[in-house]
Design a protein around this motif. Sequence first.
Motif, PDB file in Angstrom:
ATOM      1  N   UNK A  26     -50.092  18.244  -2.455  1.00 58.21           N
ATOM      2  CA  UNK A  26     -48.991  19.114  -2.631  1.00 58.21           C
ATOM      3  C   UNK A  26     -48.045  18.988  -1.808  1.00 58.21           C
ATOM      4  N   UNK A  27     -48.407  18.584  -0.371  1.00 54.78           N
ATOM      5  CA  UNK A  27     -47.293  18.254   0.725  1.00 54.78           C
ATOM      6  C   UNK A  27     -46.584  17.098   0.346  1.00 54.78           C
ATOM      7  N   UNK A  28     -47.772  15.802   0.419  1.00 58.35           N
ATOM      8  CA  UNK A  28     -47.271  14.554   0.267  1.00 58.35           C
ATOM      9  C   UNK A  28     -46.929  14.029  -0.924  1.00 58.35           C
ATOM     10  N   UNK A  29     -47.660  14.511  -1.947  1.00 58.53           N
ATOM     11  CA  UNK A  29     -47.327  14.087  -3.282  1.00 58.53           C
ATOM     12  C   UNK A  29     -46.205  14.702  -3.784  1.00 58.53           C
ATOM     13  N   UNK A  30     -45.872  16.021  -3.556  1.00 55.82           N
ATOM     14  CA  UNK A  30     -44.894  16.822  -3.966  1.00 55.82           C
ATOM     15  C   UNK A  30     -43.306  16.282  -3.206  1.00 55.82           C
ATOM     16  N   UNK A  31     -43.737  16.135  -1.916  1.00 55.60           N
ATOM     17  CA  UNK A  31     -42.359  15.200  -1.149  1.00 55.60           C
ATOM     18  C   UNK A  31     -42.189  14.041  -1.948  1.00 55.60           C
ATOM     19  N   UNK A  32     -42.994  12.988  -2.103  1.00 56.32           N
ATOM     20  CA  UNK A  32     -42.924  11.950  -2.948  1.00 56.32           C
ATOM     21  C   UNK A  32     -41.983  12.017  -4.112  1.00 56.32           C
ATOM     22  N   UNK A  33     -42.567  12.871  -4.813  1.00 53.62           N
ATOM     23  CA  UNK A  33     -42.014  13.309  -6.358  1.00 53.62           C
ATOM     24  C   UNK A  33     -40.720  13.550  -6.286  1.00 53.62           C
ATOM     25  N   UNK A  34     -40.183  14.153  -5.113  1.00 55.07           N
ATOM     26  CA  UNK A  34     -38.720  14.428  -4.987  1.00 55.07           C
ATOM     27  C   UNK A  34     -37.966  13.325  -4.338  1.00 55.07           C
ATOM     28  N   UNK A  35     -38.444  12.145  -3.971  1.00 53.31           N
ATOM     29  CA  UNK A  35     -37.865  10.981  -3.433  1.00 53.31           C
ATOM     30  C   UNK A  35     -37.973  11.077  -1.923  1.00 53.31           C
ATOM     31  N   UNK A  36     -38.831  11.791  -1.458  1.00 56.87           N
ATOM     32  CA  UNK A  36     -39.005  11.822   0.015  1.00 56.87           C
ATOM     33  C   UNK A  36     -39.956  11.232   0.493  1.00 56.87           C
ATOM     34  N   UNK A  37     -40.058  10.801   1.659  1.00 54.07           N
ATOM     35  CA  UNK A  37     -41.351   9.977   2.570  1.00 54.07           C
ATOM     36  C   UNK A  37     -42.151  11.109   2.784  1.00 54.07           C
ATOM     37  N   UNK A  38     -43.464  10.943   2.647  1.00 49.83           N
ATOM     38  CA  UNK A  38     -44.647  11.965   2.700  1.00 49.83           C
ATOM     39  C   UNK A  38     -45.746  11.510   4.108  1.00 49.83           C
ATOM     40  N   UNK A  39     -45.765  12.122   4.933  1.00 49.83           N
ATOM     41  CA  UNK A  39     -46.977  11.622   5.812  1.00 49.83           C
ATOM     42  C   UNK A  39     -47.954  12.783   6.175  1.00 49.83           C
ATOM     43  N   UNK A  40     -48.955  12.334   6.271  1.00 45.53           N
ATOM     44  CA  UNK A  40     -50.266  13.110   6.051  1.00 45.53           C
ATOM     45  C   UNK A  40     -50.713  13.393   7.637  1.00 45.53           C
ATOM     46  N   UNK A  41     -50.865  14.329   8.085  1.00 45.01           N
ATOM     47  CA  UNK A  41     -51.618  14.748   9.450  1.00 45.01           C
ATOM     48  C   UNK A  41     -53.124  14.779   9.295  1.00 45.01           C
ATOM     49  N   UNK A  42     -53.890  14.196  10.129  1.00 44.17           N
ATOM     50  CA  UNK A  42     -55.237  14.197   9.964  1.00 44.17           C
ATOM     51  C   UNK A  42     -55.930  15.593  10.715  1.00 44.17           C
ATOM     52  N   UNK A  43     -55.268  16.749  10.291  1.00 45.53           N
ATOM     53  CA  UNK A  43     -55.862  18.208  10.707  1.00 45.53           C
ATOM     54  C   UNK A  43     -55.542  19.159   9.277  1.00 45.53           C
ATOM     55  N   UNK A  44     -55.934  20.324   9.763  1.00 43.91           N
ATOM     56  CA  UNK A  44     -55.961  21.134   8.650  1.00 43.91           C
ATOM     57  C   UNK A  44     -56.831  20.793   7.397  1.00 43.91           C
ATOM     58  N   UNK A  45     -56.100  20.725   6.186  1.00 43.33           N
ATOM     59  CA  UNK A  45     -56.862  20.430   4.916  1.00 43.33           C
ATOM     60  C   UNK A  45     -57.330  18.932   4.708  1.00 43.33           C
TER      61      UNK A  45
END
Length: 241
Positions: A189-208
């Motif tokens: 949702x965060x990373x994939x959603x951002x990429x779908x909008x043409x943005x870069x998506x970076x995932x942190x190794x925290x939280x979920x």
Amino acid sequence: MAATSWEDSVKCLKGVILDMCGVLYDAGEDGGTPIPGSVEAVKRLKASDLQVRFCTNETQATREVFVAKLQRMGFDICVSEVFSPAPAAVAVLKERGLRPHLLVYDGVVPEFDSVEKANPNCVVIGDAAEKFSYQNLNDAFRVLIGLEKPVLFSLGRGKYYKEDEGLNLDVGVYMKALETVMIGDDLVNDVGGAQHCGMKGVQVRTGKYRPSDEKHPTVTADGYVDNLAEAVETILKLRGQ
């Protein structure tokens, strides 16, 4: 850390959007605790030449209540910098002259005070938690089935979120931006959603985050960092700040 596609675009960045729970803080019974380094990381970003905004799928409290909690944790943040689903939904309702039947958490109901709700001609659902009972769902169904052209708004699309006791079902979030990098803990949702909008998506190794995320069959982050502090360090270092 080896250069990745998101790092290659850092010098062209105009802004950074930060997810909140799982990136700034970890949820808990006491309201949550800051992830180490995140308070200072936000300060560093806001002292840079980048625009900083915060995006949350929080649908159990008003922005004022939510931001006050973050401020108590030490974060430099104000309501106008936070984008959440309910105010966006209210704007659409007003624009279209719609009157919602609400199936949302009690804490977020005040966000809808400015819209007419008598004789509803649409349904708005959010993370209603225990209010997702058969009776309440059936009430929403009856509103929709009674409309010639049913209109249903969801305050998000995510599958789950993290609380102290574990992962809970959720309705998620959708957002759009240009020339920014999204930093989040939710791969799809965060990373994939951002990429779908043409943005870069970076995932942190925290939280979920789960190690299996890095081998996901359909979504691959543009970069992985251990936490927000590392992401900010990378961004500012590459921008010479």
